[in-house]
Design a protein around this motif. Sequence first.
Motif, PDB file in Angstrom:
ATOM      1  N   UNK A   1       0.828  -1.206   0.000  1.00 49.68           N
ATOM      2  CA  UNK A   1       0.000   0.000   0.000  1.00 49.68           C
ATOM      3  C   UNK A   1       0.863   1.258   0.000  1.00 49.68           C
ATOM      4  N   UNK A   2       2.047   1.144  -0.589  1.00 51.04           N
ATOM      5  CA  UNK A   2       2.903   2.303  -0.796  1.00 51.04           C
ATOM      6  C   UNK A   2       3.367   2.989   0.459  1.00 51.04           C
ATOM      7  N   UNK A   3       3.489   2.252   1.574  1.00 49.04           N
ATOM      8  CA  UNK A   3       3.952   2.855   2.813  1.00 49.04           C
ATOM      9  C   UNK A   3       2.905   3.657   3.550  1.00 49.04           C
ATOM     10  N   UNK A   4       1.632   3.459   3.219  1.00 45.32           N
ATOM     11  CA  UNK A   4       0.543   4.156   3.906  1.00 45.32           C
ATOM     12  C   UNK A   4       0.022   3.265   5.033  1.00 45.32           C
ATOM     13  N   UNK A   5       0.294   3.598   6.310  1.00 40.92           N
ATOM     14  CA  UNK A   5      -0.099   2.712   7.412  1.00 40.92           C
ATOM     15  C   UNK A   5      -1.596   2.437   7.480  1.00 40.92           C
ATOM     16  N   UNK A   6      -2.435   3.461   7.233  1.00 38.06           N
ATOM     17  CA  UNK A   6      -3.884   3.266   7.337  1.00 38.06           C
ATOM     18  C   UNK A   6      -4.383   2.296   6.269  1.00 38.06           C
ATOM     19  N   UNK A   7      -3.912   2.471   5.025  1.00 38.98           N
ATOM     20  CA  UNK A   7      -4.331   1.571   3.945  1.00 38.98           C
ATOM     21  C   UNK A   7      -3.792   0.169   4.171  1.00 38.98           C
ATOM     22  N   UNK A   8      -2.557   0.071   4.640  1.00 39.01           N
ATOM     23  CA  UNK A   8      -1.969  -1.243   4.907  1.00 39.01           C
ATOM     24  C   UNK A   8      -2.693  -1.946   6.045  1.00 39.01           C
ATOM     25  N   UNK A   9      -3.114  -1.172   7.048  1.00 39.64           N
ATOM     26  CA  UNK A   9      -3.814  -1.761   8.191  1.00 39.64           C
ATOM     27  C   UNK A   9      -5.143  -2.380   7.776  1.00 39.64           C
ATOM     28  N   UNK A  10      -5.814  -1.783   6.799  1.00 39.87           N
ATOM     29  CA  UNK A  10      -7.120  -2.303   6.361  1.00 39.87           C
ATOM     30  C   UNK A  10      -6.985  -3.717   5.803  1.00 39.87           C
ATOM     31  N   UNK A  11      -5.986  -3.938   4.949  1.00 41.48           N
ATOM     32  CA  UNK A  11      -5.843  -5.278   4.362  1.00 41.48           C
ATOM     33  C   UNK A  11      -5.163  -6.238   5.337  1.00 41.48           C
ATOM     34  N   UNK A  12      -4.320  -5.718   6.228  1.00 43.56           N
ATOM     35  CA  UNK A  12      -3.730  -6.583   7.251  1.00 43.56           C
ATOM     36  C   UNK A  12      -4.808  -7.095   8.188  1.00 43.56           C
ATOM     37  N   UNK A  13      -5.750  -6.237   8.542  1.00 46.43           N
ATOM     38  CA  UNK A  13      -6.852  -6.654   9.417  1.00 46.43           C
ATOM     39  C   UNK A  13      -7.701  -7.731   8.751  1.00 46.43           C
ATOM     40  N   UNK A  14      -7.913  -7.626   7.442  1.00 52.80           N
ATOM     41  CA  UNK A  14      -8.656  -8.653   6.721  1.00 52.80           C
ATOM     42  C   UNK A  14      -7.923  -9.990   6.778  1.00 52.80           C
ATOM     43  N   UNK A  15      -6.609  -9.938   6.597  1.00 52.02           N
ATOM     44  CA  UNK A  15      -5.821 -11.171   6.653  1.00 52.02           C
ATOM     45  C   UNK A  15      -5.856 -11.788   8.049  1.00 52.02           C
ATOM     46  N   UNK A  16      -5.756 -10.952   9.076  1.00 55.16           N
ATOM     47  CA  UNK A  16      -5.798 -11.460  10.447  1.00 55.16           C
ATOM     48  C   UNK A  16      -7.164 -12.056  10.774  1.00 55.16           C
ATOM     49  N   UNK A  17      -8.234 -11.439  10.279  1.00 51.39           N
ATOM     50  CA  UNK A  17      -9.576 -11.983  10.500  1.00 51.39           C
ATOM     51  C   UNK A  17      -9.725 -13.337   9.821  1.00 51.39           C
ATOM     52  N   UNK A  18      -9.184 -13.439   8.598  1.00 50.76           N
ATOM     53  CA  UNK A  18      -9.245 -14.722   7.877  1.00 50.76           C
ATOM     54  C   UNK A  18      -8.480 -15.789   8.636  1.00 50.76           C
ATOM     55  N   UNK A  19      -7.311 -15.462   9.148  1.00 57.03           N
ATOM     56  CA  UNK A  19      -6.523 -16.440   9.891  1.00 57.03           C
ATOM     57  C   UNK A  19      -7.246 -16.877  11.163  1.00 57.03           C
ATOM     58  N   UNK A  20      -7.952 -15.969  11.791  1.00 61.45           N
ATOM     59  CA  UNK A  20      -8.708 -16.344  12.988  1.00 61.45           C
ATOM     60  C   UNK A  20      -9.847 -17.289  12.621  1.00 61.45           C
ATOM     61  N   UNK A  21     -10.469 -17.032  11.481  1.00 60.11           N
ATOM     62  CA  UNK A  21     -11.570 -17.890  11.030  1.00 60.11           C
ATOM     63  C   UNK A  21     -11.078 -19.313  10.760  1.00 60.11           C
ATOM     64  N   UNK A  22      -9.868 -19.446  10.211  1.00 61.35           N
ATOM     65  CA  UNK A  22      -9.325 -20.761   9.846  1.00 61.35           C
ATOM     66  C   UNK A  22      -8.291 -21.264  10.859  1.00 61.35           C
ATOM     67  N   UNK A  23      -8.306 -20.719  12.066  1.00 62.34           N
ATOM     68  CA  UNK A  23      -7.260 -21.020  13.041  1.00 62.34           C
ATOM     69  C   UNK A  23      -7.170 -22.508  13.383  1.00 62.34           C
ATOM     70  N   UNK A  24      -8.291 -23.208  13.372  1.00 63.10           N
ATOM     71  CA  UNK A  24      -8.273 -24.620  13.774  1.00 63.10           C
ATOM     72  C   UNK A  24      -7.456 -25.470  12.805  1.00 63.10           C
ATOM     73  N   UNK A  25      -7.633 -25.253  11.497  1.00 63.10           N
ATOM     74  CA  UNK A  25      -6.884 -26.057  10.529  1.00 63.10           C
ATOM     75  C   UNK A  25      -5.472 -25.514  10.333  1.00 63.10           C
ATOM     76  N   UNK A  26      -5.285 -24.219  10.458  1.00 63.05           N
ATOM     77  CA  UNK A  26      -3.952 -23.648  10.276  1.00 63.05           C
ATOM     78  C   UNK A  26      -3.016 -24.064  11.398  1.00 63.05           C
ATOM     79  N   UNK A  27      -3.551 -24.224  12.598  1.00 61.41           N
ATOM     80  CA  UNK A  27      -2.726 -24.596  13.748  1.00 61.41           C
ATOM     81  C   UNK A  27      -2.515 -26.098  13.866  1.00 61.41           C
TER      82      UNK A  27
END
Length: 387
Positions: free
Chosen positions: A116-142
């Motif tokens: 996201x070109x070094x923009x913390x706010x824009x980067x945080x939006x997609x990072x939060x999506x990735x973290x939410x996805x990982x939480x959703x799939x935490x049982x199989x990922x772990x």
Amino acid sequence: LKFAFAPFPFTPPFRESELHTMPTLLESFSCCYGRVDRCDGAEDSREGFLLLPADKALLGRLSAAASGLPRTPLLEDLGMVETVRLAEGLLPGGQMTREQREWCTVHNVRRYFQGRGGNPAAAAAILAQALSWRHEYRAVLSGEREPVWQTDLRVLARGDDGAPIIYGCFRHNVPATAANTQHIFDHMAVVLETASRSHRRGSTNADNIMDCHGFRMADNLNPAPMFQLMKMANQPYRDGLRTAIIVDAPSSFYMLWRAAQPFLSEKTKSKIRFVSREQAVALIRSTSGAKAAAIVKRVMAENRSAEGCTSHRLPSEVRDDEESPSSASEPQRSLTRTLSRKLSRALSGMQAVYQHSTVTSRFCCCRRRRPDAMEDQPYKFDKFHVN
């Protein structure tokens, strides 16, 4: 710490006194990160370091300054710290789980920050999506729950350059139905997670071979698996694809390709190669070496035989003891710990005196908190604390 901004002709959007508090500010991250502490008589019940409103504003101005300058390690790290803080605020309850926080390594956060070109706010939006996805799939990922395996999709080999090779053949594909769609999602998630943990020798992405032998349009009318795979590649495994090699695609496959194209970025499209079986082997040989190419050639030949390739291990054919991970552990190091380590190296042996301001006192952890009677005394340090 004027070295952080030199030689750029730049007037930082914060006071000179705040700039001098940066060593103490960053030092506190390494010791307070990941523990519950008491600060100014108030207990922080959250995991992770404590940031008061004024301190958050300072860190925000520091990262904003970083986004407007040519990239340097210090400025990039400040922006990544801010990215993680903002992403946490976007999660349910405004908190990360321990697993989510541990996943926020320098290597992982940098992919979103740079994407996201070094923009913390824009980067945080997609990072939060990735973290939410990982939480959703935490049982199989772990590994807590094993997926109900659906196809032959797996990590087939690892190249001489340390990059994993993911392989799947449509001969073993199963139609997606209401009963098995989530199982297909789980299968794909575990394979991509396994590939992300299989990197060696500094590699950061993988090759994905899609063998179209046995492709039937009637078995692929449900687009859900395709869209879920694109979602995984776009967020939780962002920039994890080096090349997508589509082998022996029939004319009917191009209907599926045309449906997917509008949802792919130009960067992703440039990584997709339509090739014959012989060309695929040659391509793997040129990027991953003769050993990996021989494995791919053998498996594709077996899948074109009467019995097909039936002797495969899921989710990976690569043995864990084939090669140990690189000793260079920075990609897996805590973001805040790495930040303090870099500053410690940059300022090693430096003696300086800093006035202990209000901002400084807020960022000092209780273990190094000076008595109130010493508030007006200069604060001296020899080196940064590094965990």
